[in-house]
Each structure stands twice: as structure tokens, then as C-alpha cells.
Design a protein around this motif. Structure first.
Motif, mmCIF file in Angstrom:
data_model
loop_
_atom_site.group_PDB
_atom_site.id
_atom_site.type_symbol
_atom_site.label_atom_id
_atom_site.label_comp_id
_atom_site.label_asym_id
_atom_site.label_seq_id
_atom_site.Cartn_x
_atom_site.Cartn_y
_atom_site.Cartn_z
ATOM 1 N N UNK A 1 38.004 41.575 56.455
ATOM 2 C CA UNK A 1 38.371 41.724 55.092
ATOM 3 C C UNK A 1 37.356 42.550 54.301
ATOM 4 N N UNK A 2 37.633 43.293 53.526
ATOM 5 C CA UNK A 2 36.652 44.159 52.725
ATOM 6 C C UNK A 2 37.075 43.960 51.103
ATOM 7 N N UNK A 3 36.048 43.440 50.265
ATOM 8 C CA UNK A 3 36.147 43.187 48.838
ATOM 9 C C UNK A 3 35.622 44.379 48.000
ATOM 10 N N UNK A 4 36.552 44.743 47.177
ATOM 11 C CA UNK A 4 35.850 45.722 46.325
ATOM 12 C C UNK A 4 36.094 45.362 44.791
ATOM 13 N N UNK A 5 34.983 45.047 44.308
ATOM 14 C CA UNK A 5 34.868 44.140 42.884
ATOM 15 C C UNK A 5 34.471 45.579 41.854
ATOM 16 N N UNK A 6 35.397 45.409 40.804
ATOM 17 C CA UNK A 6 35.454 46.280 39.687
ATOM 18 C C UNK A 6 35.111 45.554 38.563
ATOM 19 N N UNK A 7 33.748 45.569 38.135
ATOM 20 C CA UNK A 7 33.361 44.845 36.966
ATOM 21 C C UNK A 7 33.808 45.641 35.627
ATOM 22 N N UNK A 8 34.254 46.702 35.537
ATOM 23 C CA UNK A 8 34.851 47.398 34.486
ATOM 24 C C UNK A 8 36.253 46.764 33.970
ATOM 25 N N UNK A 9 36.912 46.174 35.215
ATOM 26 C CA UNK A 9 38.561 45.783 34.910
ATOM 27 C C UNK A 9 38.734 44.528 34.913
#
Length: 297
Positions: free
Chosen positions: A268-276
Motif C-alpha cells: 500500500x502507498x498512502x498519499x495524504x492531502x492536508x489541503x483537502x
């Protein structure tokens, strides 16, 4: 609201064994299949910012209205919205396009279905992408937390018979108010978008069906907790390459749901988008589209 005939997308219907689904299609049918699954209370249009870009990147893109939503058929009864039936709809949709395997992308309820597809039909899965939808093991763990339980109040409210529909049907503009205030990006939904969403959920039977997703899930959880389910509720490991995209300003789902995800999804690859926010593909459409194209390529 625009006329579908004036849109660049192809609108079609798939007659499956137990339901007829409306879907939007783009790209070459000979290219790898990507199925985009929307959430609550949306419809195929949730992916309007991604469809054309994915088609241009070399994918056959299909974005259905899930059963009960918008122009798809709306079977009666809570049992019609059990998770096994929702997963089977996706399997049959893949069959409809005569594809052996597909890339499954899901947001919110579409993400719940995507996780279940990965657990139950790994033989039909190429790559998996989930946007702001909890893995079932993580959700069960975090529901023991008062913070996540409080965030999930609406799911508990939806367990009531008839009351949620009655209240929402009498509350003018509830969906528009949600789409104007909950996203982190004020431009996530314009007034034309909101009109389309309101029109879709106002179709006869659509709101009831959307809430029945929660009721069916709630009943299945109760059966498992009381030892009435056929299995112990544990989920097999998902071996497929998986991308999780998470808008960190989600008001309903805490980022704690991402903790320990590699226990159940090793690749798994996790991409966190703090602006969303929860509406991640609308809050940050270019970022999400870029991540999808890169991962699925």
C-alpha cells in the motif's frame, strides 16, 4: 443543468443479473479498464474531473451510478444493498466489458465497495485505489474510539426506519448546503454542479436507496457482533498494489483510520492531502488526477 446529450461523455446502460446500471464511458474499449465508484450522496458525476484525463492517459474509463443512485435501477428492500450484492454488481460490470481484470477506484461508499472487491475478488483485480474510505478492520478498531464514534453520528442516525428520509425530504437545500460548506476548497462545487447533485438525489427512490446502504451495512455488523454471521469478520490480506488517497480535513473520518493499514494491505502507498477534505477529488482535482494517472500507468 446541462443536457447529457451535449456532454463529451457516452451514456449507456448495463443490464446485469439483478439490476440495470447507468454508466458514463470514455476511452478506447481495448485499453485497460478503470472502474470509478462514487460515494454518498453522489453519482457518476463525482468523477467529472478525472474521466477525460484517465481516458487520454490510455484507459477505458467507466463511471457507473451505483445501484439505487441517479439513473440506475433502484431495487426495493434493505437487503438489495448488502455489500456482497454491491461487489457483485462491479464484477458483473467488468464482465459486461468482457475484461478479465480491472483497476477499481472508489471514494467514500465506492471505496467501501472497492475494499470489499479486493478482499472477495482478487482474481478480477489489477490495481486498487481508495479515496477517503476506511478499511473495514481499521473502521471496527476506531469505532471503539469516542472521537470516531462521534464523527459517525450520521451513520447511526441512518439506521432509523423512515425518519432520515422524512427529515431530509422536508429540508430544502440540505445537499447544496453540505456541498457549499463541507469541502475545504470553496470552488470544489459550483452552482451548476450542486444543481446536478440535487437533481440526482431527488429522483424517486434515490434517497431511500442511498440511506439503505447504511442500513444494510449496519445490520451486517450487528449480525457479526452477535455471532450470527457466517464468518468471523476477518478479512483476507489484499495483495494487489493499492493506493490510498486521503483528504486530511475529512470531518467524518479521522486520519487514525490510516494507522497500521499495511497489516491488511502490504503493498500500500498512502498519499495524504492536508489541503483537502472528504471531497478529495473535487477539492484537489489536479493532484488526485495526477496520482491516479501515475499509479495506474
Amino acid at each position: 443543468m446541462s443536457d447529457p446529450a451535449s456532454e463529451p461523455w457516452t451514456h449507456e446502460w448495463a443490464t446485469l443479473d439483478s439490476v440495470v446500471l447507468h454508466y458514463v464511458e470514455a476511452g478506447d474499449p481495448d485499453d485497460p479498464l478503470v472502474v470509478l465508484l462514487h460515494g454518498f450522496p453522489e453519482f457518476w458525476y463525482a468523477w467529472r474531473n478525472q474521466i477525460d484525463s484517465l481516458a487520454a492517459a490510455g484507459f477505458h474509463v467507466v463511471a457507473p451510478d451505483l445501484r439505487g443512485y441517479n439513473r440506475s435501477e433502484k431495487p426495493s428492500g434493505i437487503g438489495s444493498y448488502r455489500l456482497d450484492r454491491l461487489v457483485n454488481d462491479v464484477v458483473e460490470l467488468v464482465d459486461h466489458f468482457e475484461a478479465e481484470r480491472a483497476n477499481i477506484v472508489g471514494h467514500d461508499w465506492g471505496g467501501v465497495i472497492a475494499w470489499a472487491f479486493g478482499h472477495r475478488r482478487p482474481d478480477r483485480l489489477d490495481r486498487l485505489v481508495v479515496l477517503n474510505a476506511p478499511h473495514p478492520e481499521a473502521l471496527e478498531r476506531e469505532l471503539r474510539s469516542p472521537a470516531q464514534l462521534a464523527r459517525s453520528w450520521y451513520a447511526l442516525f441512518f439506521q432509523l426506519p423512515r425518519v432520515p428520509e422524512a427529515i431530509l425530504e422536508r429540508t430544502d437545500g440540505w445537499l447544496g448546503a453540505l456541498l457549499r460548506t463541507d469541502p475545504a476548497n470553496p470552488a470544489a462545487f459550483d452552482e451548476s454542479d450542486i444543481e446536478r447533485y440535487e437533481h440526482a438525489i431527488a429522483r424517486p427512490g434515490a434517497l431511500r436507496a442511498a440511506i439503505d446502504y447504511y442500513r444494510a451495512f449496519g445490520r451486517s455488523q450487528l449480525r457479526r457482533w452477535f455471532g450470527l454471521a457466517e464468518s468471523n469478520g476477518r478479512h483476507p490480506t489484499i495483495e494487489a498494489e493499492t493506493l490510498v488517497i486521503w483528504g486530511e480535513q475529512d470531518s467524518a473520518l479521522g486520519t487514525e483510520l490510516l494507522d497500521g493499514l499495511d497489516r491488511w494491505v502490504p503493498d500500500v502507498r498512502i498519499e495524504r492531502l492536508p489541503e483537502a477534505s472528504h471531497w478529495v477529488q473535487n477539492d484537489a482535482p489536479e493532484r488526485v488526477t495526477g496520482l491516479l494517472g501515475e499509479f495506474l500507468r
